[in-house]
Design an enzyme around this catalytic site. Structure first.
Site, mmCIF file in Angstrom:
data_model
loop_
_atom_site.group_PDB
_atom_site.id
_atom_site.type_symbol
_atom_site.label_atom_id
_atom_site.label_comp_id
_atom_site.label_asym_id
_atom_site.label_seq_id
_atom_site.Cartn_x
_atom_site.Cartn_y
_atom_site.Cartn_z
ATOM 1 C CG HIS A 106 -2.149 -0.846 0.978
ATOM 2 N ND1 HIS A 106 -3.435 -0.407 1.200
ATOM 3 C CD2 HIS A 106 -2.270 -2.124 0.525
ATOM 4 C CE1 HIS A 106 -4.284 -1.365 0.895
ATOM 5 N NE2 HIS A 106 -3.602 -2.427 0.487
ATOM 6 C CD GLU B 43 -7.550 3.742 2.299
ATOM 7 O OE1 GLU B 43 -7.349 2.703 2.939
ATOM 8 O OE2 GLU B 43 -6.650 4.519 1.954
#
Length: 667
Positions: free
Chosen positions: A449, A474
């Site tokens: 990530h 998210e």
């Protein structure tokens, strides 16, 4: 595809690209500014050339298809300028062109610094363009759709305060993969392949000439790359078709990467997983054990806040959920000490990657997961301190192997250390590859990530299963979210380089946040469809177990849908509007279909000719319910079954911001 290469009257390398006789890239210049030669773009002489044709088939360890044809014609030109040599290698495929620079071993150019790469892509028109700003440190912007001549990222960069680190000094720069559509119906995608030992390429847009110029991410002193001949740059890629579906079906970027470097791959297992992550995103729990780093008792021990999600009892609850629902793994973020002072401090030594918080019993959790047949997934957040992670990487991987963790999710939230470097610069591009290589030596799978956006390196390092490197689900938790069209653009942009860990599967689409009006900008059925339309061999069932409990009939699709495939059919697609994809399960006769739309309702009506002729199938359709709408009624869904065969069609109504997911199994 057609490619033309010439040296112009000044000895400058110039190329152009056409498709079916239509111009795609008008004559565009190539070359460099080097520390050893500031005019390494002019005065070249052609000293030789070679041609060859390659037509082979290779089988990926995992992927969207079981076999990939690699068929191209290659032209290599040998150029010389004042005793210094440069090769340019072109590969022409049916669906596009790739080219790279090669600095051969030579006496006149050994160690050198790249000041600028002068690659140009001069477009044949003012195309409709799907873009995010050319930022040195993040790919997590929402997409803008505009004409090429209207690109200006300044307002978007200034407004994107939910992004942790933003460095975008050129208001006219855009990130790759860049998707465009011409007025006469050509679809064009520009990206790069095999980014190794070199900074990421962004593109500066010259509005007057409609020329895209390579803009390499610099290091802390403004240089772009430090090279030692022989060296080959990443490939610059141009994928073209008059059908949008062909762009998504292209395997050119994968083909331009090197074959697997791993001696064995039988330990690599794509999987679905769950974890405590969404608890922290929505404020139900925290990554940190204590509220503040100085919240300590008389003995100097951290005082627990009582909201720490990565505690033994809670993690065991997720292990139970995974075991009951055929999810292969559980990811635990926030298990290790350091989270109290990690964010925004540009601190080098935050995490040690082996010391758990007092309420997380590694031994107990490991034993419990093993007893349930569930794999644990490690989490290593670096807080951007790559130097700290490099020092401790072997220690961290030995810890993982010692406790039976076969996969890791890494994170790089924050400004990079070494200070002054960027997420997408040469130093970090090398770091991400080092992590993948060392993880492979320990037989550990990787999900990165906040990395540089992928360029097909999953072929070379098949343990590198997924990346984030874009605006994921998210953002629906802590910001204004993702527009309904977002997921219809991602396959044409970010996913062109490789799989994305988007974290789909959110079922509670409203009421999960204390912020008024905050919601996920999809329907529930669309969240199911994303498991098919947004490809990844590592897919998360991202919501909380209790939110799935209210919709276990819909959750059945997540239980059933695979993450590895033998075949993929792009049935219909239009960037920014809709995508419908069917995939065949690896080693089985089952098919799964996902269809998504933007903010507009639409009807999917596609043929089922991909099914085996003469065979009957049971189709279970998870679709938007009556009155469903991403904004006003997102959780309404319906499930129906029917018998289908290869002669039939599938017709499903999609709600605004909606979707449909279909499992198709032989009777």
């Amino acid at each position: 595809m057609g490619l033309t290469f010439v040296l112009d009257g000044e000895g400058r390398p110039v190329y152009s690209v056409s498709y079916a006789g239509r111009p795609v890239v008008l004559p565009s210049r190539l070359g460099f500014v080097l520390s050893a030669d500031s005019s390494f773009f002019t005065g070249f002489v052609l000293r030789g050339q070679e041609r060859r044709v390659v037509d082979t088939v290779w089988r990926p360890v995992w992927g969207e298809v079981a076999a990939i044809r690699d068929h191209y014609e290659e032209l290599t030109v040998h150029l010389e300028r004042m005793g210094r040599w440069l090769d340019i290698v072109f590969r022409v495929f049916a669906d596009g062109v790739g080219f790279r620079y090669v600095f051969p071993k030579q006496a006149g150019l050994r160690y050198f610094v790249v000041g600028d790469e002068l690659t140009e892509f001069r477009m044949a028109g003012d195309h409709k363009t799907f873009w995010i700003p050319g930022d040195y440190d993040t790919n997590e912007y929402p997409y803008t759709t505009s004409s090429l001549s209207s690109v200006d990222n300044a307002a978007l960069v200034a407004a994107s305060t939910a992004i942790a680190v933003r460095v975008a000094p050129d208001r006219y720069a855009v990130q790759t993969p860049l998707m465009m559509k011409s007025a006469d119906g050509l679809y064009l995608n520009i990206h790069e392949a095999a980014l190794v030992g070199y900074p990421a390429m962004q593109l500066h847009v010259d509005h007057a000439s409609l020329t895209l110029r390579a803009s390499l991410v610099p290091d802390c002193v403004g240089n772009k790359a430090y090279l030692h001949a022989p060296f080959a740059t990443p490939w610059r890629t141009i994928i073209v078709s008059d059908k949008a579906a062909d762009i998504l079906a292209s395997k050119m970027i994968l083909n331009l990467n090197e074959p697997s470097k791993l001696a064995s791959t039988d330990w690599i297992h794509p999987m679905k997983f769950c974890g405590v992550w969404w608890e922290m995103q929505t404020g139900k729990g925290t990554w940190s054990y204590s509220d503040y780093p100085d919240s300590v008792d008389a003995r100097g021990q951290l005082i627990p806040s009582g909201r720490h999600s990565a505690n033994t009892a809670n993690v065991k609850r997720y292990i139970d959920f995974a075991a009951a629902n055929h999810l292969g793994g559980v990811l635990v973020e926030g298990w290790n000490v350091g989270w109290e002072d990690w964010f925004g401090n540009w601190k080098e030594n935050v995490f040690d990657f082996v010391t758990p918080y007092p309420d997380f019993d590694v031994r107990e959790v490991t034993a419990y997961a093993a007893s349930k047949g569930v794999a644990m997934i490690m989490h290593n957040e670096t807080s951007g301190s790559a130097t700290n992670y490099e020092r401790q990487m072997d220690t961290a991987f030995r810890f993982m192997k010692g406790w039976g963790y076969g996969a890791v999710k890494t994170g790089y939230v924050g400004r990079i250390i070494p200070r002054g470097e960027h997420h997408d610069g040469q130093w970090m591009a090398e770091h991400y590859v080092r992590v993948a290589s060392i993880a492979a030596a320990y037989h550990i799978m990787l999900d990165a990530h906040e990395p540089v956006r992928p360029t097909g390196l999953q072929r070379t390092y098949p343990n590198w299963l997924a990346c984030e490197a874009a605006r994921g689900n998210e953002y629906n938790a802590f910001s204004d979210g993702n527009a309904p069209e977002h997921e219809t653009i991602l396959p044409f942009t970010r996913l062109m380089g490789g799989p994305m860990d988007y974290t789909p599967g959110i079922f509670r689409l409203r009421g999960y946040s204390t912020v008024a009006g905050r919601q996920v900008h999809t329907t529930l059925a669309k969240q199911l469809a994303l498991y098919v339309t947004l490809y990844s061999p590592l897919q998360m069932a991202a919501d909380l177990p209790e939110n799935y409990a209210a919709h276990m009939d819909a959750f059945q699709f997540i239980r059933d849908v695979p993450v590895d495939w033998d075949d993929t059919k792009i049935l219909e697609a239009e960037p920014g509007d809709y995508v419908t994809i069917a995939r065949k399960e690896k080693g089985a006769a089952n098919w799964f279909l996902g269809a998504i739309t933007d903010e507009n309702a639409r009807t999917v009506d596609v043929p089922l000719a991909f099914l085996e002729p003469g065979r009957k199938y049971k189709a279970t359709i998870y679709k938007d319910g009556v009155g469903a709408d991403w904004k006003t009624n997102p959780e309404a869904y319906a499930i129906e079954t029917m018998t289908v065969d290869s002669k039939g069609r599938l017709r499903v109504q999609l709600a605004p911001g909606g979707g449909a997911a279909v499992s198709i199994r032989p009777l």
